[in-house]
Enzyme design. Structure first.
Site, PDB file in Angstrom:
ATOM      1  N   GLU A 197       5.034 -11.182  -6.291  1.00  0.00           N
ATOM      2  CA  GLU A 197       4.009 -11.333  -7.333  1.00  0.00           C
ATOM      3  C   GLU A 197       4.445 -10.813  -8.702  1.00  0.00           C
ATOM      4  OE1 GLU A 197       3.980  -9.329  -4.773  1.00  0.00           O
ATOM      5  OE2 GLU A 197       3.117  -7.370  -5.223  1.00  0.00           O
ATOM      6  N   HIS A 213       8.349  -7.685  -3.763  1.00  0.00           N
ATOM      7  CA  HIS A 213       7.114  -8.103  -4.428  1.00  0.00           C
ATOM      8  C   HIS A 213       7.271  -9.461  -5.120  1.00  0.00           C
ATOM      9  CE1 HIS A 213       4.899  -4.416  -3.715  1.00  0.00           C
ATOM     10  NE2 HIS A 213       6.081  -3.814  -3.791  1.00  0.00           N
ATOM     11  N   LYS A 262     -10.024 -12.243 -15.977  1.00  0.00           N
ATOM     12  CA  LYS A 262     -10.076 -12.404 -17.436  1.00  0.00           C
ATOM     13  C   LYS A 262      -9.281 -13.634 -17.917  1.00  0.00           C
ATOM     14  CE  LYS A 262     -11.402 -10.207 -21.225  1.00  0.00           C
ATOM     15  NZ  LYS A 262     -12.692  -9.519 -21.344  1.00  0.00           N
ATOM     16  N   SER A 294     -22.442 -10.458 -27.710  1.00  0.00           N
ATOM     17  CA  SER A 294     -21.761  -9.489 -28.560  1.00  0.00           C
ATOM     18  C   SER A 294     -20.684 -10.166 -29.395  1.00  0.00           C
ATOM     19  CB  SER A 294     -21.102  -8.438 -27.674  1.00  0.00           C
ATOM     20  OG  SER A 294     -20.098  -9.054 -26.885  1.00  0.00           O
ATOM     21  N   GLY A 295     -20.358 -11.417 -29.046  1.00  0.00           N
ATOM     22  CA  GLY A 295     -19.226 -12.059 -29.705  1.00  0.00           C
ATOM     23  C   GLY A 295     -17.943 -11.827 -28.926  1.00  0.00           C
ATOM     24  N   GLY A 296     -17.990 -10.943 -27.922  1.00  0.00           N
ATOM     25  CA  GLY A 296     -16.835 -10.714 -27.048  1.00  0.00           C
ATOM     26  C   GLY A 296     -16.607 -11.930 -26.151  1.00  0.00           C
ATOM     27  N   VAL A 297     -15.424 -11.996 -25.550  1.00  0.00           N
ATOM     28  CA  VAL A 297     -15.047 -13.188 -24.792  1.00  0.00           C
ATOM     29  C   VAL A 297     -16.016 -13.466 -23.629  1.00  0.00           C
ATOM     30  CG1 VAL A 297     -13.164 -14.324 -23.560  1.00  0.00           C
ATOM     31  CG2 VAL A 297     -12.660 -12.532 -25.218  1.00  0.00           C
ATOM     32  N   ASP A 298     -16.318 -12.432 -22.846  1.00  0.00           N
ATOM     33  CA  ASP A 298     -17.081 -12.682 -21.623  1.00  0.00           C
ATOM     34  C   ASP A 298     -18.503 -13.174 -21.911  1.00  0.00           C
ATOM     35  OD1 ASP A 298     -14.801 -11.754 -20.455  1.00  0.00           O
ATOM     36  OD2 ASP A 298     -15.583  -9.760 -20.027  1.00  0.00           O
ATOM     37  N   SER A 299     -19.195 -12.470 -22.799  1.00  0.00           N
ATOM     38  CA  SER A 299     -20.570 -12.908 -23.048  1.00  0.00           C
ATOM     39  C   SER A 299     -20.569 -14.258 -23.763  1.00  0.00           C
ATOM     40  CB  SER A 299     -21.372 -11.866 -23.834  1.00  0.00           C
ATOM     41  OG  SER A 299     -20.866 -11.695 -25.129  1.00  0.00           O
ATOM     42  N   CYS A 303       5.304  -6.159   1.402  1.00  0.00           N
ATOM     43  CA  CYS A 303       5.625  -4.726   1.369  1.00  0.00           C
ATOM     44  C   CYS A 303       4.976  -3.998   2.551  1.00  0.00           C
ATOM     45  CB  CYS A 303       5.216  -4.148   0.019  1.00  0.00           C
ATOM     46  SG  CYS A 303       6.049  -2.594  -0.316  1.00  0.00           S
ATOM     47  N   TYR A 304       4.013  -3.108   2.301  1.00  0.00           N
ATOM     48  CA  TYR A 304       3.344  -2.441   3.432  1.00  0.00           C
ATOM     49  C   TYR A 304       2.796  -3.501   4.404  1.00  0.00           C
ATOM     50  CZ  TYR A 304      -0.032   0.396   6.048  1.00  0.00           C
ATOM     51  OH  TYR A 304      -0.736   1.011   7.048  1.00  0.00           O
ATOM     52  N   GLY A 320       0.843  -1.194   0.000  1.00  0.00           N
ATOM     53  CA  GLY A 320       0.000   0.000   0.000  1.00  0.00           C
ATOM     54  C   GLY A 320       0.870   1.234   0.000  1.00  0.00           C
TER      55      GLY A 320
END
Ligand code: XMP
Length: 510
Positions: A170, A168, A366, A222-227, A82-83, A55
């Site tokens: 990560e 870090h 995602k 919509s053809g997008g990944v999520d939908s 870290c913090y 943070g």
């Protein structure tokens, strides 16, 4: 769903979501929650381990986020980064000071033996970013790592399973960073590794089947990944009780509408209705030059079209939304800084009669949505699709949209995509597309003078679209793209390359 959970408490660090993703990549589910979570809420959450993120504060700042000391008495392993590591020292009676030489970037680090550091060599490089450091360890803790300027780069109380890491783990620049996180999860917390995307798919299908039963579900695709992934998951669960409506607003890329129909209707045999609404969108957009007006017209018309199709279906019980985890995280970070300035075209249709919204992907990042897409057998062209704005090509034509400009844009964009893929850059570049600027210039093609559109190439690298850098496409690739567009596409005689990052520019031109 019944799986082990790790709690990532967010103290406002820039890598908070990255930490959560790294934990999940190790096959362990985790949630990112605000650091203000109470002791009671933590107990109720019942995690197998707790991670404190970094943070921007100093633990001695007035009003800096703190932690209830009793969290350390729950017997749940804790890792502070870290913090978070400074907070452990501060809360348990150690000391934190401003260091004279702050460390930033790659730093040589010396490691001791510890369950947290299993399979980590004695010396490796870590990624540091700090101006404060722990200078006195609390009782019961021992040093696990140091650097030239940081006496306690890592420390721990092995009997209480409480660990702190100043750097870090990560970020990719920390060598053995993912090994350290893995060690915390498996060696310290005793994780079973029960978070896999095939488990997720199997569990979700059962859960969706139980929830939906014989009821009717409607999805705007919509053809997008999520939908797409949300729809296919539900289709696996309830088959034809799911109806998808795909609004073709005539502002899609070349072959895109056909691809959606061929993958979802012909291939996966989904109940998919296509609303061909290109003409009406073009009519509504006629002569409209202002980007915000264009967006509003498209958004409104999209809903009207969707509603018209939905009405034909009659009453539905559930409406599907492709919401994903980053949309629902209640972060400790200043929220105004993370909210996207754009919303998907659509919003919620007001006259569609439904009882409840279902969001089958609301737990996933995602990259996990993409893994689920592959698990479900979706082709790479759908799963790895680059982000595409809801208002489509309309915001890539500066000024008024015409059919002629749409065709020029589609053809030039298609060539760009072909060449980027051929050069093997399609997975390295976040977004790449062409734009029709509102300039025309003089050119010479054959023996004739031309006066045609200037086409811009926009290609950016990014991790979340909040910031972006222009992609360094090799000259040779740009040369082929430029030559192909000017030779093969009508009404284009000059190509320019956009070399602006975000900020100050945005990714899209409008
Ligand atoms: P900007 O242009 O603001 O875009 O840097 C950030 C990301 O959002 C996408 N974008 C949109 N997506 N509706 C959307 O669904 C919109 O109106 C919209 N405008 C931009 C853009 O493609 C980029 O990925």
């Amino acid at each position: 769903m019944n799986h082990q959970k790790v709690l990532v408490l967010d103290f406002g660090g820039q890598y908070n979501q990255l930490i959560a993703r790294r934990v999940r990549e190790q096959g362990v589910f985790c949630d990112l929650k605000p650091s203000e979570m109470t002791l009671e809420e933590i107990k109720e959450y019942n995690p197998i381990g707790i991670i404190f993120t970094g943070g921007p504060n100093s633990v001695y700042d007035e009003g800096s986020p703190k932690i209830d000391k009793r969290v350390f008495e729950l017997g749940i392993p804790v890792l502070g980064l870290c913090y978070g590591c400074q907070l452990i020292a501060y809360t348990l009676g150690g000391a934190v000071s401003h260091v004279t030489t702050s460390e930033y970037g790659k730093t040589e680090t010396f490691y001791e033996k510890s369950p947290l550091l299993k399979d980590v060599p004695e010396k490796a490089v870590c990624w540091m970013s700090h101006t404060d450091a722990v200078t006195v360890l609390p009782e019961g803790f021992k040093k696990l790592a140091h650097t030239e300027n940081c006496p306690y780069a890592a420390f721990g109380d092995e009997s209480r399973k409480i660990y702190g890491i100043q750097f870090h783990p990560e970020v990719n620049h920390t060598q053995y960073g993912s090994q350290m996180l893995k060690n915390f999860l498996y060696e310290v917390c005793g994780a079973a590794g029960d978070w896999t995307m095939s488990n997720f798919v199997a569990n979700q299908i059962t859960a969706l089947r139980n929830k939906i039963g014989d009821k009717k579900v409607l999805c705007a695709m919509s053809g997008g990944v999520d939908s797409a992934v949300a729809a296919v998951l539900i289709h696996k669960a309830v088959g034809d009780n799911l109806t998808c409506v795909f609004v073709d607003h005539g502002l899609l890329r070349k072959y895109e509408a056909d691809e959606v129909m061929s993958v979802f209707k012909d291939g996966l045999k989904m109940n998919l209705i296509k609303a061909d609404a290109g003409e009406i969108f073009i009519k509504k957009l006629k002569g409209k030059k202002d980007p915000e007006k264009k967006r509003k017209i498209i958004g409104k018309q999209f809903i009207r079209t969707f509603e018209k199709e939905a009405k034909k279906i009659g009453k539905v019980d559930f409406l599907v939304q492709g919401t994903i985890y980053p949309d629902v995280i209640e972060s400790g970070k200043d929220k105004s800084a993370v909210i996207k300035s754009h919303h998907n075209v659509g919003g919620l249709p007001s006259v569609v009669n439904f009882e409840e919204i279902i969001e089958p992907l609301r737990d996933l990042f995602k990259d996990e949505v993409r893994k689920v897409g592959f698990e479900l057998g979706l082709p790479k062209s759908v799963v790895m699709r680059q982000p595409f704005p809801g208002p489509g090509l309309a915001i890539r034509i500066m000024g008024a949209v015409t059919k002629e400009k749409l065709e020029t844009l589609r053809d030039s964009d298609y060539i760009l995509r072909e060449e980027i893929a051929k050069a093997g850059l399609d997975e390295k570049i976040w977004q790449y597309f062409t734009v029709i600027t509102n300039s025309k210039t003089v050119g010479v093609q054959g023996d004739f003078r031309t006066y045609e559109n200037v086409i811009a190439i926009r290609a950016v690298t990014s991790v979340d679209a909040m910031t972006a850098d222009w992609a360094r496409i090799p000259d040779g690739v740009l040369e082929v793209i430029s030559s192909r567009i000017t030779n093969e596409v009508k009404h284009a005689n000059r190509i320019v390359y956009d070399i602006t990052s975000k900020p100050p520019a945005t990714i899209e031109w409008e």
